[in-house]
Every structure is written in C-alpha cells, then in structure tokens.
Design a protein around this motif. Structure first.
Motif, PDB file in Angstrom:
ATOM      1  N   ARG A  99       9.327   4.458  -3.161  1.00  0.00           N
ATOM      2  CA  ARG A  99       8.364   5.395  -3.956  1.00  0.00           C
ATOM      3  C   ARG A  99       8.754   7.030  -3.831  1.00  0.00           C
ATOM      4  O   ARG A  99       8.912   7.482  -4.412  1.00  0.00           O
ATOM      5  CB  ARG A  99       7.239   5.247  -3.140  1.00  0.00           C
ATOM      6  N   LEU A 122      -5.739   2.801  -2.705  1.00  0.00           N
ATOM      7  CA  LEU A 122      -5.744   3.913  -1.798  1.00  0.00           C
ATOM      8  C   LEU A 122      -6.310   5.200  -2.293  1.00  0.00           C
ATOM      9  O   LEU A 122      -7.097   5.910  -1.667  1.00  0.00           O
ATOM     10  CB  LEU A 122      -4.273   4.243  -1.504  1.00  0.00           C
ATOM     11  N   ILE A 181      -2.900  14.155   4.964  1.00  0.00           N
ATOM     12  CA  ILE A 181      -1.833  13.214   4.573  1.00  0.00           C
ATOM     13  C   ILE A 181      -1.221  13.456   3.332  1.00  0.00           C
ATOM     14  O   ILE A 181      -0.116  13.646   3.081  1.00  0.00           O
ATOM     15  CB  ILE A 181      -1.985  11.754   5.048  1.00  0.00           C
ATOM     16  N   ARG A 185       2.604  14.996   2.364  1.00  0.00           N
ATOM     17  CA  ARG A 185       3.675  14.021   1.789  1.00  0.00           C
ATOM     18  C   ARG A 185       3.865  15.231   0.214  1.00  0.00           C
ATOM     19  O   ARG A 185       5.160  15.255   0.164  1.00  0.00           O
ATOM     20  CB  ARG A 185       3.025  12.899   1.191  1.00  0.00           C
ATOM     21  N   PRO A 210       7.048   8.696  11.308  1.00  0.00           N
ATOM     22  CA  PRO A 210       6.940   7.180  10.919  1.00  0.00           C
ATOM     23  C   PRO A 210       6.313   7.431   9.288  1.00  0.00           C
ATOM     24  O   PRO A 210       5.626   8.419   8.888  1.00  0.00           O
ATOM     25  CB  PRO A 210       5.846   6.562  11.723  1.00  0.00           C
TER      26      PRO A 210
ATOM     27  N   ALA B  46      -1.939  -0.075   2.745  1.00  0.00           N
ATOM     28  CA  ALA B  46      -1.473   1.338   3.544  1.00  0.00           C
ATOM     29  C   ALA B  46       0.024   0.961   4.106  1.00  0.00           C
ATOM     30  O   ALA B  46       0.848   1.731   3.821  1.00  0.00           O
ATOM     31  CB  ALA B  46      -2.530   1.523   4.804  1.00  0.00           C
ATOM     32  N   HIS B  47       0.088   0.148   4.906  1.00  0.00           N
ATOM     33  CA  HIS B  47       1.426  -0.279   5.517  1.00  0.00           C
ATOM     34  C   HIS B  47       2.673  -0.244   4.493  1.00  0.00           C
ATOM     35  O   HIS B  47       3.601  -0.244   4.613  1.00  0.00           O
ATOM     36  CB  HIS B  47       1.506  -1.070   6.679  1.00  0.00           C
ATOM     37  N   THR B  49       2.966   1.298   1.803  1.00  0.00           N
ATOM     38  CA  THR B  49       3.016   2.557   0.945  1.00  0.00           C
ATOM     39  C   THR B  49       3.406   3.539   1.867  1.00  0.00           C
ATOM     40  O   THR B  49       4.116   4.193   1.319  1.00  0.00           O
ATOM     41  CB  THR B  49       1.786   2.790   0.331  1.00  0.00           C
ATOM     42  N   ASP B  50       2.502   3.972   2.758  1.00  0.00           N
ATOM     43  CA  ASP B  50       2.638   5.228   3.647  1.00  0.00           C
ATOM     44  C   ASP B  50       2.451   5.175   5.232  1.00  0.00           C
ATOM     45  O   ASP B  50       1.363   4.482   5.487  1.00  0.00           O
ATOM     46  CB  ASP B  50       1.863   6.219   3.065  1.00  0.00           C
ATOM     47  N   PRO B  51       3.555   5.070   6.174  1.00  0.00           N
ATOM     48  CA  PRO B  51       3.457   4.771   7.334  1.00  0.00           C
ATOM     49  C   PRO B  51       2.238   5.613   8.220  1.00  0.00           C
ATOM     50  O   PRO B  51       1.688   5.104   9.149  1.00  0.00           O
ATOM     51  CB  PRO B  51       4.601   5.010   7.994  1.00  0.00           C
ATOM     52  N   LEU B  52       2.074   6.870   7.726  1.00  0.00           N
ATOM     53  CA  LEU B  52       1.151   7.761   8.570  1.00  0.00           C
ATOM     54  C   LEU B  52      -0.469   7.276   8.113  1.00  0.00           C
ATOM     55  O   LEU B  52      -0.906   6.861   9.198  1.00  0.00           O
ATOM     56  CB  LEU B  52       1.330   9.196   8.049  1.00  0.00           C
ATOM     57  N   THR B  53      -0.608   6.850   6.893  1.00  0.00           N
ATOM     58  CA  THR B  53      -1.731   6.133   6.708  1.00  0.00           C
ATOM     59  C   THR B  53      -2.065   4.935   7.555  1.00  0.00           C
ATOM     60  O   THR B  53      -3.205   4.573   7.795  1.00  0.00           O
ATOM     61  CB  THR B  53      -2.046   5.864   5.011  1.00  0.00           C
TER      62      THR B  53
END
Lengths: 210, 280
Positions: A99, A122, A181, A185, A210, B46-47, B49-53
């Motif tokens: 991504r 999402l 967030i 990003r 992370p 979520a996991h 795609t984006d670790p913060l989310t």
C-alpha cells in the motif's frame, strides 16, 4: 572472513524486521505454514514461498504477488511455525508495504477486489466507528463493479431480518481517532514524496512506529 | 457474574441471532452483561492495512471496559481475537501503550481481561448450573463443533482452549445432552473475509467443511463466530447442513422459544431438524 547475507538483514527483510520483530533468517523452510494454510493451494505463493522470497530480497515480486492478498489472517502458520517467524505478521507487513509503495493498483486481477473490500470496511468505520454492513457492501460493490452476485443471498438475509438498513450507533471516539490516523498517514505520504523528490530511488526506510 | 458486553458490529446485523441467543442465555444463567460505547474492533481489515488502526480501535474498547472496572466478554471470535491480541501487546509493552493512549486520548492502563463468551459459558459457569437449566435435552443430536481459526489462535493471547483440538463447545454440547462428534476440521478456516472478494474460495472451503461434518455423522454444526456462521450457513452449496450458534443450542436445551433465539432467521433452515428432535 565473516560472511554476511545482506538480503536477509537489509532491504525488504530489514523492513519486515522493523515492522514485525520477525527475523526472517530463522526460517528453515520446513513448510508447516503452507501445509496448514487455507489458501496456499489457490495462491501463486503460499507462506513458505513468500518467506523465502523475503529472505532472498525479492521485493518487487513479493509486493506484486497474489499470495499476500489471499492470506486471510487465520494464524495457522504463526501458531505452528517452529522458528517464531510469524508468517502472518510478515504478510501483514508486506500488505502494508504494498500500500505504502502504491502497488495495490498493481495487484493481480485475481485478487484486486480484496484490498477494495478492506478499503470499503475501513471507510465505513471512518463515518461511524461501527461497521454499517449494507453501506460497506454497497461501497465495495461500487468499487469492484461486482454488482449482482449475492443479490439472492442479500434478499434472503433482509427478509430474515439479518440486514439492518439503518446505520448503527455512532462511536465518536473511534471517528475522532480514525480521523487523526488518516491525517498522520497523509503527512507521511507527503514527507515521503518530498524525500523522494530530493533523492530519487533512495533506500526504502520502514516506518519507525507500528 | 458481571461483564462489560462487547457486542460487536455483526451482532447488530447479519449475526443478530448470536446477540439474541446470547442475551437470552446470559439472562437465564444470571450473567449480567453491561453495555458500553464500543466501536468496531477493526476485524481483519485493520491489521491487514494499518498497524495504528489495528491497535487504536481495540484499545478504545479496552479503555472503556476498564472505566467500568469490568472484564470484557466477547461473543464474536474475531472481536475476541483482536481485543485479546491487542490487550496482550499493550500489557507487555508500556511504551507502546503510552503511545497508543496518546493517540486515542482515552487511556488504557492494562488492567482488564478479555474473555470469549464460549470461555465463560464452558469454563466459568459451573457445569451443574448449566445442567440444572436443561429442560429439553438435545437427546442424541449429533453436533460437529466448529471453532474456526480465531478463537484459539494465537495461543499466547487466545488461550482458553487447545489450539489444535479445542473442546469447550464439545463439553457444553455434552452437558446439554447432545453428542459431540469427533472430527478433524475444528479449526479449519472457512475463508473468512474473502466471502465477498473471492466468494469462489469461501464456497470451496465451506462445502468441504460441511461435507466433513456430514462424514463425521453430524446432524448440525455448532459455531461461535458470525463469519463462520454466515459462510457455512450461506455458502456450503449442496453440502449445506444446519449451523447453529452454541448459544442457540444452549437456549433450545433451556426451553427458550426458538424465535427468541433467532433460529427462524438462518439461510439454511434448521427448524425441520429441530422439530424432528422435539426441540421446537
């Protein structure tokens, strides 16, 4: 003389290690992961192969593979791995890298709908913090242009009272945090674009957080 | 027994039967479920795609349950998995916890437990308390207990049962007078979130799963996950067999009206089987 296998400590393997804590060098290709994987039989590369490609530093092939998108995150591989490689975590990192590097649009046709599904889910969360299923499915159908499959199933679910047409309760905290967030990003994307403009093709740096 | 009730997104919609039957069964067993302002756990998306989310959403829920000074009980396997994995990560890494708390502005101190509803029903509620409520024993109903992939993996975070051969649902079925069938597909993934994007693969997996349950002699499958239910109930083709939430089986054995348990809402109608066994 000390031998160093750079491919396994720098480049893609290094990024993976920073993102997941997994040291890909410990994988000795036993194949237990692929043996238990629900989708390996349908993928171009199962987890074992993907781990080997990361060991060899084959960034382009891995990030453009179908295998990384077909992984369903069932954790059979990570649970059974005798070497603590955590293949499912590694594959999550590979998806995030794909991504980040703008390679989602270049995913093989057989899996292009998979990231669209995640995006639809999402996006639904950005609005309300809880999943509004009909909205999410609608978004997904529009993105994927797969408009008519499941109409029968959806109809039956609606008649059986299993499809809520109204949006769920809105979780304000989740909406706020997801907005935060998204801004973070977006700032990273800008910063990376600037860095790329100043020094094109520079060494890929993994995210520190992370 | 009193818990913060993490209902989860699916239980408000496509898995409404799971919520209905959970509410009924918990009421009957004197388990108090306290609602709170939860948000989506992020599920797989979520996991991936984006670790913060992936960290922030479960952290919000953990903080809110903690504010109630209650452990969290979670019916959905995916929600249980995400909340438990994140709970462990935040407990083990104070620096990470501080960072996520700063992001969410709803701080979590790492003091509560996350429990699967199945863990509570099978391991926390005394065996005799369950048996005492049984008025319609399942009388030889053969049940293939299907745990799916997220209830018992990863074992560091989801550890209330064995990672390869879990038995929580099997033991519950026995207490209800049913017959759990031994079979080898207990933790075999149904295809999960590929249900829409690669329906063909989910259909292959679910047909094989349903066939395996039938080959083991099962009359029906018991599940504890909305996605397992939706997939096996709706996408098993000609191998289709009735799939019930473990809470529905509990409710039926307790003599609760099947409509109150949502057993009239499945895609693969389970009522003919239930009528045949005098459970309706």
């Amino acid at each position: 003389m000390d031998w160093v296998i750079r491919a396994s400590s720098e480049g893609l393997a290094g990024e993976v290690r920073t993102m997941t804590g997994s040291d890909i060098r410990t994988c000795y290709q036993c194949g237990k992961c692929t043996a238990g994987c629900p989708i390996a039989a349908y993928a171009d590369m199962g987890p074992r192969q993907l781990m080997h490609m990361v060991q060899l530093g084959e960034r382009e092939q891995v990030l453009r593979s179908a295998g990384i998108w077909l992984c369903v995150g069932c954790d059979a591989c990570t649970t059974r791995c005798p070497r603590d490689v955590k293949p499912s975590h590694v594959i999550d990192a590979l998806r995030q890298l794909a991504r980040r590097d703008g390679l989602v649009e270049e995913a093989p046709p057989s899996v292009e709908a998979v990231p669209m599904f995640h995006d639809a889910l999402l996006t639904s969360l950005r609005f309300g913090g809880r999943l509004w299923e009909v909205f999410m499915v609608g978004l997904y159908k529009m993105k994927s242009l797969d408009l008519f499959s499941d109409i029968g199933l959806a109809g039956k679910m609606f008649v059986n009272g299993k499809l809520s047409l109204l949006p769920p309760h809105r979780s304000r905290d989740a909406v706020r945090v997801l907005g935060k967030i998204a801004k973070l990003r977006a700032a990273e994307v800008e910063a990376r674009a600037e860095a790329e403009a100043e020094a094109p093709g520079a060494h890929h740096e993994p995210e520190v957080h992370p | 027994m009193k818990y913060a009730y993490f209902q989860g997104c699916s239980l408000e919609s496509t898995a409404v039967e799971f919520h209905l039957s959970t509410a009924e069964v918990c009421r009957a067993l004197d388990i108090e479920l306290v609602e709170f302002d939860w948000c989506c756990c992020g599920a797989s998306s979520a996991h991936m795609t984006d670790p913060l989310t992936a960290l922030a959403l479960p952290a919000l829920n953990l903080a809110k349950a903690e504010a109630l000074k209650l452990d969290m009980v979670i019916p959905c396997a995916a929600c249980y998995n995400r909340e438990s994995v994140v709970n462990k990560e935040l407990k083990d890494d104070p620096a990470l916890r501080a960072k996520i708390n700063e992001l969410t502005e709803v701080p979590y101190q790492g003091t509560i437990q996350t429990l699967s509803l199945l863990d509570v029903l099978a391991n926390k509620v005394p065996e005799d308390a369950v048996k005492a409520k049984v008025v319609k024993p399942l009388a030889g109903l053969k049940v293939a207990s299907y745990y799916g992939c997220l209830l018992v993996r990863p074992p560091e975070a989801c550890n209330f049962d064995d990672r390869e051969n879990p038995t929580s649902m099997d033991r519950l079925v026995e207490r209800l007078g049913g017959e759990p069938v031994p079979w080898g597909f207990k933790t075999w993934c149904c295809g999960a979130s590929l249900a829409l994007s690669r329906t063909d693969l989910v259909e292959k997996r679910c047909e094989r799963l349903a066939q395996a349950a039938r080959d083991a002699g099962a009359d029906c499958m018991a599940v504890c996950c909305p996605l397992c239910h939706a997939n096996v109930d709706g996408r098993s083709g000609d191998q289709s067999l009735p799939v019930l939430y473990i809470t529905q089986l509990l409710g039926l054995a307790m003599g609760i009206d099947h409509k109150k348990l949502g057993a009239n809402r499945h895609i693969t109608d389970c009522r003919p089987l239930l009528r045949e066994r005098a459970l309706i």
